[in-house]
Design an enzyme around this catalytic site. Structure first.
Site: not given
Length: 249
Positions: A155-157, A159-160
């Site tokens: 999710a972090y990857s 989103s960024k």
């Protein structure tokens, strides 16, 4: 060393501005004669920042994932300070560390809501105020994970990576307006956000950095503040790595 008047008469919005990288950016802009509206969820940290910086800042408790709250914060900032010249979109969360096929669905949606939707909300809210002045600087904080994709951080990857795409799109849309839009892709920086990660994931991130250390918040803030200044006038839609040598493209 700072230019003591680089942000003279400038009004900046810094999301997540009461802690970590955002707080370092706030401190630098204030030290260089600017005023800052801190948009942050943590009221106690906002209060601490107000005690530190006084009338140079405006503290607004806001969840960037909430469009109505962001729109109201932008209007309040412009009314209080007389406009908006700079946005540093620094608010973000990591979410848990898990494989994509076991990643909790609720956590996926929350990370996307804050890290992507929140950046979109803030960009959307400030652009009309910048267009009134035919000038502005937007700096979105992405991550090296958005370029390379960190395992166990889907999710972090994702989103960024999306923040990078949003930055490039908006930069082209505003290219002839006097408003520049760029993003920064740091490798890991040791802040309170590490508390959301497993030690295994922290060790993995460190192992990928050729310099063998994490970045510091002051190093990241220095690059952000250059991108937010009038010195950065012929770059838009840009992606600026600050990764200790990790970035490969």
């Amino acid at each position: 060393m700072t230019d003591t008047a680089r942000f003279d008469a400038k009004i900046a919005v810094v999301t997540g501005g009461a802690a970590g990288i955002g707080l370092a950016v706030t401190a630098r802009i204030v030290a260089e004669a600017g005023r800052v509206a801190i948009w942050d969820r943590d009221q106690s940290q906002i209060d601490a920042a107000k005690a530190r910086f006084g009338a140079k800042i405006l503290g607004i408790a806001v969840d960037v994932a909430d469009w109505d709250a962001v729109e109201q914060a932008a209007s309040r900032t412009a009314a209080s300070f007389g406009g908006i010249d700079i946005l540093v979109a620094s608010a973000g969360i990591t979410g848990p560390n898990a494989t994509t096929w076991t990643y909790p669905v609720a956590d996926w949606h929350r990370v996307i809501a804050v890290n992507l939707n929140g950046v979109f909300h803030c960009n959307r809210a400030v652009v009309p105020f910048m267009m009134q002045r035919k000038d502005g600087r937007i700096v979105n904080i992405a991550s090296i994970a958005g370029k390379e994709g960190n395992p166990n951080a889907p999710a972090y990857s994702a989103s960024k990576a999306a923040v990078i795409g949003l930055t490039k799109s908006l930069g082209k849309e505003l290219a002839r307006t006097g408003i520049t839009v760029n993003c920064v892709t740091p490798a890991a920086v040791r802040t309170a956000i590490f508390e959301q990660m497993t030690q295994e994931h922290i060790d993995f991130m460190l192992s990928k950095i050729p310099m063998g250390r994490f970045g510091t918040i002051d190093e990241i803030a220095a690059l952000i503040c250059w991108l937010a200044s009038e010195e950065c006038s012929f770059t838009t839609g840009g992606v600026f790595d600050i990764s200790g040598g990790r970035a490969t493209y």
